[in-house]
Design a protein around this motif. Structure first.
Motif, mmCIF file in Angstrom:
data_model
loop_
_atom_site.group_PDB
_atom_site.id
_atom_site.type_symbol
_atom_site.label_atom_id
_atom_site.label_comp_id
_atom_site.label_asym_id
_atom_site.label_seq_id
_atom_site.Cartn_x
_atom_site.Cartn_y
_atom_site.Cartn_z
ATOM 1 N N LYS A 245 45.859 48.504 47.211
ATOM 2 C CA LYS A 245 46.394 47.245 46.670
ATOM 3 C C LYS A 245 45.900 46.973 45.250
ATOM 4 O O LYS A 245 46.407 46.074 44.569
ATOM 5 N N LEU A 246 44.881 47.713 44.799
ATOM 6 C CA LEU A 246 44.306 47.460 43.481
ATOM 7 C C LEU A 246 45.200 47.987 42.369
ATOM 8 O O LEU A 246 46.015 48.894 42.571
ATOM 9 N N SER A 247 45.028 47.412 41.187
ATOM 10 C CA SER A 247 45.704 47.944 39.999
ATOM 11 C C SER A 247 44.940 49.140 39.437
ATOM 12 O O SER A 247 45.543 50.084 38.918
ATOM 13 N N GLU B 36 45.725 39.023 47.420
ATOM 14 C CA GLU B 36 46.665 38.227 48.215
ATOM 15 C C GLU B 36 47.393 37.191 47.369
ATOM 16 O O GLU B 36 48.503 36.769 47.717
ATOM 17 N N ALA B 37 46.780 36.806 46.237
ATOM 18 C CA ALA B 37 47.429 35.863 45.322
ATOM 19 C C ALA B 37 48.383 36.568 44.358
ATOM 20 O O ALA B 37 48.983 35.920 43.501
ATOM 21 N N GLY B 38 48.503 37.895 44.484
ATOM 22 C CA GLY B 38 49.433 38.637 43.639
ATOM 23 C C GLY B 38 48.917 38.957 42.254
ATOM 24 O O GLY B 38 49.709 39.254 41.350
ATOM 25 N N LYS B 39 47.596 38.939 42.047
ATOM 26 C CA LYS B 39 47.015 39.221 40.733
ATOM 27 C C LYS B 39 46.907 40.728 40.487
ATOM 28 O O LYS B 39 46.918 41.532 41.413
ATOM 29 N N GLN B 40 46.813 41.090 39.199
ATOM 30 C CA GLN B 40 46.494 42.458 38.817
ATOM 31 C C GLN B 40 44.976 42.601 38.880
ATOM 32 O O GLN B 40 44.246 41.951 38.127
ATOM 33 N N VAL B 41 44.484 43.445 39.790
ATOM 34 C CA VAL B 41 43.059 43.480 40.110
ATOM 35 C C VAL B 41 42.484 44.872 39.862
ATOM 36 O O VAL B 41 42.978 45.862 40.395
ATOM 37 N N ALA B 42 41.438 44.927 39.041
ATOM 38 C CA ALA B 42 40.719 46.176 38.797
ATOM 39 C C ALA B 42 39.287 46.024 39.285
ATOM 40 O O ALA B 42 38.727 44.918 39.275
ATOM 41 N N VAL B 43 38.690 47.137 39.690
ATOM 42 C CA VAL B 43 37.290 47.138 40.122
ATOM 43 C C VAL B 43 36.515 48.156 39.297
ATOM 44 O O VAL B 43 36.886 49.334 39.240
ATOM 45 N N ALA B 44 35.454 47.684 38.629
ATOM 46 C CA ALA B 44 34.522 48.555 37.909
ATOM 47 C C ALA B 44 33.251 48.634 38.747
ATOM 48 O O ALA B 44 32.478 47.681 38.815
ATOM 49 N N ASP B 45 33.045 49.764 39.370
ATOM 50 C CA ASP B 45 31.985 49.943 40.361
ATOM 51 C C ASP B 45 30.781 50.602 39.692
ATOM 52 O O ASP B 45 30.664 51.824 39.659
ATOM 53 N N ILE B 46 29.846 49.785 39.162
ATOM 54 C CA ILE B 46 28.722 50.323 38.398
ATOM 55 C C ILE B 46 27.376 50.039 39.056
ATOM 56 O O ILE B 46 26.334 50.098 38.409
ATOM 57 N N SER B 47 27.386 49.713 40.333
ATOM 58 C CA SER B 47 26.131 49.459 41.038
ATOM 59 C C SER B 47 25.248 50.701 41.053
ATOM 60 O O SER B 47 24.025 50.605 40.978
ATOM 61 N N LYS C 237 46.372 32.027 34.072
ATOM 62 C CA LYS C 237 47.164 33.174 34.492
ATOM 63 C C LYS C 237 46.666 34.442 33.790
ATOM 64 O O LYS C 237 47.272 34.917 32.832
ATOM 65 N N PRO C 238 45.555 34.999 34.261
ATOM 66 C CA PRO C 238 45.055 36.228 33.621
ATOM 67 C C PRO C 238 46.009 37.386 33.853
ATOM 68 O O PRO C 238 46.643 37.493 34.898
ATOM 69 N N ASP C 239 46.104 38.246 32.853
ATOM 70 C CA ASP C 239 46.905 39.460 33.009
ATOM 71 C C ASP C 239 46.175 40.494 33.850
ATOM 72 O O ASP C 239 46.808 41.357 34.476
ATOM 73 N N LEU C 240 44.848 40.412 33.872
ATOM 74 C CA LEU C 240 44.047 41.364 34.629
ATOM 75 C C LEU C 240 42.724 40.708 34.995
ATOM 76 O O LEU C 240 42.114 40.024 34.176
ATOM 77 N N ASP D 49 35.413 39.539 49.404
ATOM 78 C CA ASP D 49 36.224 38.348 49.718
ATOM 79 C C ASP D 49 37.013 37.904 48.485
ATOM 80 O O ASP D 49 38.204 37.569 48.577
ATOM 81 N N ALA D 50 36.327 37.901 47.336
ATOM 82 C CA ALA D 50 36.987 37.481 46.092
ATOM 83 C C ALA D 50 38.096 38.451 45.717
ATOM 84 O O ALA D 50 39.191 38.038 45.303
#
Length: 520
Positions: free
Chosen positions: A402-404, A370-381, A327-330, A363-364
């Protein structure tokens, strides 16, 4: 409300509950490194969205593009207000030199710098039970410079100085070839001796200050000391000095000291750290990478692998990285380039074409949301802006709101620090505030940095013989066009009325914008 020592005698659950209550009513005193939005406004906005009260110095004391910060008056302001705060987050660069740019261009003598440094001891004596978090930077070694943010000679000889010191660093680490030795000598012959001597003297002052801050941390004056490495490279003078400073700090635990690439994200990281300390939280973070070079990437403007930097950011922010937590917090999703090579976001190769690897990456993210997780995206490409293909797909799937947290600006370290810091805090904000913080990043990192900036430069700045680093008479026209295009972007991709958006160029240059979203 201050957290009293007597809390340690009550049951652990009660301590945790009281910690949350205290933090939600907590006051943070924050001294930024300057008044750029990423240094000041974005940090304060995030803190207030997380229900914290923030005390920040008056504008006239803070460094800006056209004025130096005032270290002595800043210290007086801290002295006057420290008693009102539960935690202090302090920029060493601001309190010693005036600001981040001032740390490179100041003319202060060693006696003056030492006197300002000693005020940290006075502060601790006056407020021994207040948490003090300090951040500072290793003086940067850019490959070039423009706009008066380095000593004047660096604009002409910066490339030579960078190459010379990079070769000296490499010589210490692994030795040089005959060709490299000749190149070293060639650069040394080009650089005026007085310019090189001045630059190295400035660096020595900065090194001595950072060494002293490490020692003050060792003595227990700080709850945490965070040392950033502004624009650096695998071989550079900054890398050489950071190696030496890391040796000096080798006995300090990770819970007290961290160092990693970047400067502009440090305030945000320590904001999350202060909150987590006040709430007795240790967030568990899972890291997910896009396929390709992933954690082994070494981004532009940095001197270590991404995987190492991300773990260091999470630890500095008060968390811990686990590979497969139940159960990750983030969850921090890191978008790196497939090859590990970081192009500029303004490159023609930053298209909306979705690769199979990016499709799988999104997809991930979608599954996590959709699983209700706290989701962050670090876009460093890409450096200095978002990945258009990633963002277009997130928009197409209606995932943007929908992102955190999301970040995709400037260097990889800047991006990671914001994704981690805001990601840890935005789960505590109202939904409206979370979406507003996201919208600011999308309008800045994706709309402006990856697209509008290059377009405005090509369409307005260069045809009018203007300068990207001094907008001057072109500024009104550019501002109007900027705001129009930001609103068009919002109408296409975001959920808020375009007329709520205003945007300006706060430092009279193309490099950054200030995006504001008015309340409905």
């Amino acid at each position: 409300m201050k957290i009293k020592k007597k809390l340690i005698i009550v049951p652990l659950l009660l301590v945790f509950m009281l910690g949350i209550s205290a933090a939600q009513a907590a006051t943070i005193l924050y001294v930024p490194q300057d008044d750029r939005p990423v240094s000041l406004e974005d940090v304060v906005d995030t803190a207030e969205a997380a229900k914290l009260t923030v005390l920040a110095p008056p504008a006239e004391l803070i460094a800006s593009r056209d004025k130096k910060g005032d270290p002595d008056q800043l210290w007086q302001w801290v002295k006057d207000h420290a008693g009102q705060a539960d935690a202090l987050i302090l920029s060493g660069d601001a309190l010693i030199y005036g600001g981040l740019v001032d740390s490179r261009t100041h003319e202060f003598g060693e006696a003056v710098l030492k006197a300002r440094l000693e005020r940290f001891q006075e502060l601790q004596k006056a407020h021994p039970f207040t948490r003090v978090y300090v951040y500072s930077t290793v003086l940067r070694t850019p490959q070039g410079s423009a706009g008066g943010v380095e000593p004047a000679y660096y604009e002409q000889y910066g490339g030579n100085i960078f190459q010379l010191t990079a070769l000296r660093d490499k010589e210490e680490v692994e030795g040089l070839t005959k060709k490299e030795k000749k190149l070293l000598a060639s650069n040394l012959a080009i650089i005026p001796p007085d310019a090189l001597a001045d630059w190295m003297q400035r660096r020595q002052k900065n090194f001595d200050i950072n060494s002293s801050l490490i020692e003050l941390n060792r003595q227990g004056l700080f709850k945490f000391f965070l040392l950033g490495r502004d624009d650096t490279a695998p071989y550079s003078q900054s890398h050489k000095e950071s190696r030496e400073l890391s040796i000096l700090a080798a006995d300090l635990p990770q819970s007290r000291f961290q160092t990693f690439p970047g400067a502009d994200q440090l305030g945000m990281v320590l904001l999350a750290r202060a909150y987590n300390d006040l709430t007795y939280r240790i967030p568990i973070v899972k890291v997910n990478y896009a396929a390709g070079a992933a954690k082994d990437s070494i981004p532009s403007y940095e001197d270590q692998k991404v995987g190492q930097s991300i773990v260091a950011h999470v630890v500095a922010a008060g968390g811990i990285v686990l590979n497969n937590p139940l159960k990750p917090d983030l969850i921090v999703n890191v978008n790196t380039s497939a090859t590990g090579k970081t192009l500029e976001a303004g490159s023609r190769k930053n298209t909306t074409v979705l690769t199979p690897a990016l499709h799988q990456f999104v997809d991930a993210i979608q599954a996590q949301v959709e699983a209700g997780k706290q989701v962050a995206v670090a876009d460093i490409s890409f450096a200095n802006g978002a990945d258009n293909a990633l963002m277009t797909e997130l928009s197409r799937r209606n995932l943007l709101d929908k992102l955190s947290a999301y970040s995709g600006w400037n260097t990889a370290g800047n991006t990671v620090g914001y994704a981690v810091g805001q990601g840890m805090l935005t789960g505590l904000t109202d939904d409206q505030d979370r979406k507003r913080l996201l919208a600011v990043r999308y309008l800045d990192d994706w709309a402006y940095q990856a697209n509008i900036r290059q377009a405005l430069t090509e369409e307005f700045v260069y045809p009018n013989s203007g300068s990207p680093v001094y907008l001057n008479e072109l500024k009104p026209q550019l501002t109007a066009e900027l705001e129009k295009r930001e609103r068009q972007f919002a109408e296409q991709h975001l959920w808020l009325p375009p007329e709520q958006i205003t945007a300006t160029f706060p430092w009279n240059r193309m490099f950054e914008v200030n995006v504001n979203i008015a309340p409905e």
